[in-house]
Design an enzyme around this catalytic site. Structure first.
Site, PDB file in Angstrom:
ATOM      1  N   ASP A 229      58.504 -44.889 -46.498  1.00 38.38           N
ATOM      2  CA  ASP A 229      58.075 -46.151 -47.104  1.00 38.38           C
ATOM      3  C   ASP A 229      59.159 -47.209 -46.933  1.00 38.38           C
ATOM      4  O   ASP A 229      58.904 -48.326 -46.466  1.00 38.38           O
ATOM      5  CB  ASP A 229      57.815 -45.891 -48.603  1.00 38.38           C
ATOM      6  CG  ASP A 229      57.380 -47.141 -49.329  1.00 38.38           C
ATOM      7  OD1 ASP A 229      56.528 -47.866 -48.792  1.00 38.38           O
ATOM      8  OD2 ASP A 229      57.897 -47.401 -50.436  1.00 38.38           O
TER       9      ASP A 229
ATOM     10  N   TYR B 244      56.223 -38.895 -54.281  1.00 41.88           N
ATOM     11  CA  TYR B 244      54.908 -39.480 -54.557  1.00 41.88           C
ATOM     12  C   TYR B 244      53.956 -38.471 -55.192  1.00 41.88           C
ATOM     13  O   TYR B 244      52.778 -38.767 -55.386  1.00 41.88           O
ATOM     14  CB  TYR B 244      54.278 -40.024 -53.266  1.00 41.88           C
ATOM     15  CG  TYR B 244      54.924 -41.298 -52.810  1.00 41.88           C
ATOM     16  CD1 TYR B 244      56.234 -41.295 -52.328  1.00 41.88           C
ATOM     17  CD2 TYR B 244      54.248 -42.515 -52.852  1.00 41.88           C
ATOM     18  CE1 TYR B 244      56.838 -42.462 -51.908  1.00 41.88           C
ATOM     19  CE2 TYR B 244      54.850 -43.686 -52.437  1.00 41.88           C
ATOM     20  CZ  TYR B 244      56.142 -43.649 -51.961  1.00 41.88           C
ATOM     21  OH  TYR B 244      56.750 -44.811 -51.542  1.00 41.88           O
TER      22      TYR B 244
ATOM     23  N   LYS C  84      68.258 -36.601 -46.270  1.00 46.08           N
ATOM     24  CA  LYS C  84      69.468 -36.693 -47.105  1.00 46.08           C
ATOM     25  C   LYS C  84      69.774 -35.261 -47.562  1.00 46.08           C
ATOM     26  O   LYS C  84      69.949 -34.979 -48.755  1.00 46.08           O
ATOM     27  CB  LYS C  84      69.193 -37.646 -48.286  1.00 46.08           C
ATOM     28  CG  LYS C  84      70.415 -38.024 -49.077  1.00 46.08           C
ATOM     29  CD  LYS C  84      71.216 -39.150 -48.448  1.00 46.08           C
ATOM     30  CE  LYS C  84      72.477 -39.435 -49.238  1.00 46.08           C
ATOM     31  NZ  LYS C  84      73.379 -40.390 -48.581  1.00 46.08           N
TER      32      LYS C  84
ATOM     33  N   ASP D  40      70.887 -43.024 -44.799  1.00 44.58           N
ATOM     34  CA  ASP D  40      71.705 -44.247 -44.877  1.00 44.58           C
ATOM     35  C   ASP D  40      72.253 -44.619 -43.501  1.00 44.58           C
ATOM     36  O   ASP D  40      72.213 -45.778 -43.085  1.00 44.58           O
ATOM     37  CB  ASP D  40      72.824 -44.114 -45.923  1.00 44.58           C
ATOM     38  CG  ASP D  40      73.449 -42.727 -45.961  1.00 44.58           C
ATOM     39  OD1 ASP D  40      72.982 -41.840 -45.233  1.00 44.58           O
ATOM     40  OD2 ASP D  40      74.426 -42.530 -46.714  1.00 44.58           O
TER      41      ASP D  40
END
Ligand code: ATP
Length: 340
Positions: free
Chosen positions: A228, A124, A171, A204
């Site tokens: 988000d 962002y 991740k 995930d």
């Protein structure tokens, strides 16, 4: 003396759900003065900027704002209003409690988790450019300062609220440097909170675990983009976006707003569920040490949810926004009259 708060009605369903919330706050005896500050798409057309300086000045002055969702016109060169608010006011922590509510149709029992999302950096940061025609780059910024600050916020929140476990979502197997640094900071902070369990989950896998066993999650610590996406996933676990509130918290000011966006598909139709903003206002009341009004509203909402007829369409009911609001206002007035 009454407290003045900044009220940003916003776009789409924003004016409907913030007006509903204002009526509920007034009926609960919160006694706020509202400094109403329009922002968003119409303001961009009229004032040349969807987030004019007056809005930021008002929030800085009042230190607390209640905000509806805001649209940033696309393709006109404006940076997202939400991102600007969070960056300019350094609202570094986005706090989103997600709970199963009694009497609401949902697939999962016993969900009671809190999302703590880093709110100022990651993807962002808005740093995108074309390297050569046909190749673009978006930069993900992760800093030690912001990662440590949000990890500390998550653990402090857990400690204060008696929560037992913080799960950092990442991740780092792919983004070894950026998510690697985020995790390194989280681990260092975790060491200072030996009574709170700490674990890490790849994003995930976290998504799968969340839909298999959501009741096992407590505090989730995430960088901006994962926060988000996982927020909407978690909203789906408990009945949808019409129910999940949020707070954007910095060291000087705080803005309370729902997780949902402007919902243009139902805007202006008196169909929106105002409860997400009403729950956000409950968080705001507690932030302002107005626990009495917060509890009164909470009780009234639970009373309303127990009657299928008064639920909005997203929750399987037929009530309009205005009907649900009127019902809540009646319950709150009756409760205050009985108490006086
Ligand atoms: P934006 O671009 O502003 O994020 P959006 O439509 O992409 O808007 P949301 O506004 O979050 O995203 O809406 C996603 C879906 O959830 C839409 O179908 C919308 O109608 C529904 N929704 C969102 N908020 C509410 C609400 N308060 N009450 C009922 N339905 C809602």
């Amino acid at each position: 003396m009454s407290t003045t708060i900044t009220l940003i009605p916003g776009d789409g369903i924003g004016p409907e759900v913030t007006e509903a919330t204002r009526r509920v706050l007034d009926a609960a005896g919160a006694g706020f003065e509202y400094d109403v500050q329009p922002a968003g798409a119409e303001v961009a057309a009229a004032e040349g900027d969807p987030l004019p300086g007056r809005v930021l000045e008002s929030i800085r002055r009042n230190r607390v704002a209640l905000k509806g969702p805001v649209t940033t016109p696309v393709g006109k060169g404006f940076k997202s209003v939400n991102v600007r608010l969070r960056q300019e006011l350094v609202l570094y922590a986005n706090l989103r409690p997600v709970r199963t509510l009694p009497k609401v149709p949902h697939r999962f029992e016993g969900v009671d988790l809190v999302i703590v999302r880093e709110n100022t950096e990651g993807l962002y940061s808005g740093l995108e450019h074309e390297v050569v025609p046909g190749v673009v780059e978006s930069l993900k910024i992760i800093t030690e300062v912001a990662s440590t600050r949000i990890a500390r916020f998550a653990f402090e929140h857990a400690r204060r609220e008696g929560r037992r476990r913080v799960t950092a979502v990442h991740k780092a197997n792919i983004m070894k440097l950026s998510d690697g640094l985020f995790l390194k900071c989280a681990r260092e902070v975790a060491r200072r909170y030996p009574k709170i369990a700490y674990r890490e989950l790849i994003v995930d896998n976290a998504c799968m675990q969340l839909v298999l066993r959501p009741e096992t999650f407590d505090v989730l610590l995430l960088e901006n983009l994962y926060g988000d996406i996982v927020s909407d996933l978690c909203a789906g676990l408990v009945g949808g976006l019409g129910l999940v509130p949020g707070a954007n918290i910095g060291s000087k000011v705080a803005i309370f707003e729902a997780v949902h966006g402007t919902a243009p598909d139902i805007a202006g139709d008196d169909l929106a569920n105002p409860l997400a903003v009403i729950f956000s206002s409950i968080m705001m009341l507690r932030h302002l040490d107005q626990g009495g009004a917060a509890t009164r509203i909470e009780r009234a909402v639970h009373g309303v949810l127990s009657r299928a007829k008064v639920r909005t369409r997203d929750l399987g009911g037929t009530a309009k926004t205005s009907e649900l609001t009127a019902h809540l206002v009646r319950l709150l007035r009756r409760g205050r009259a009985a108490a006086s």
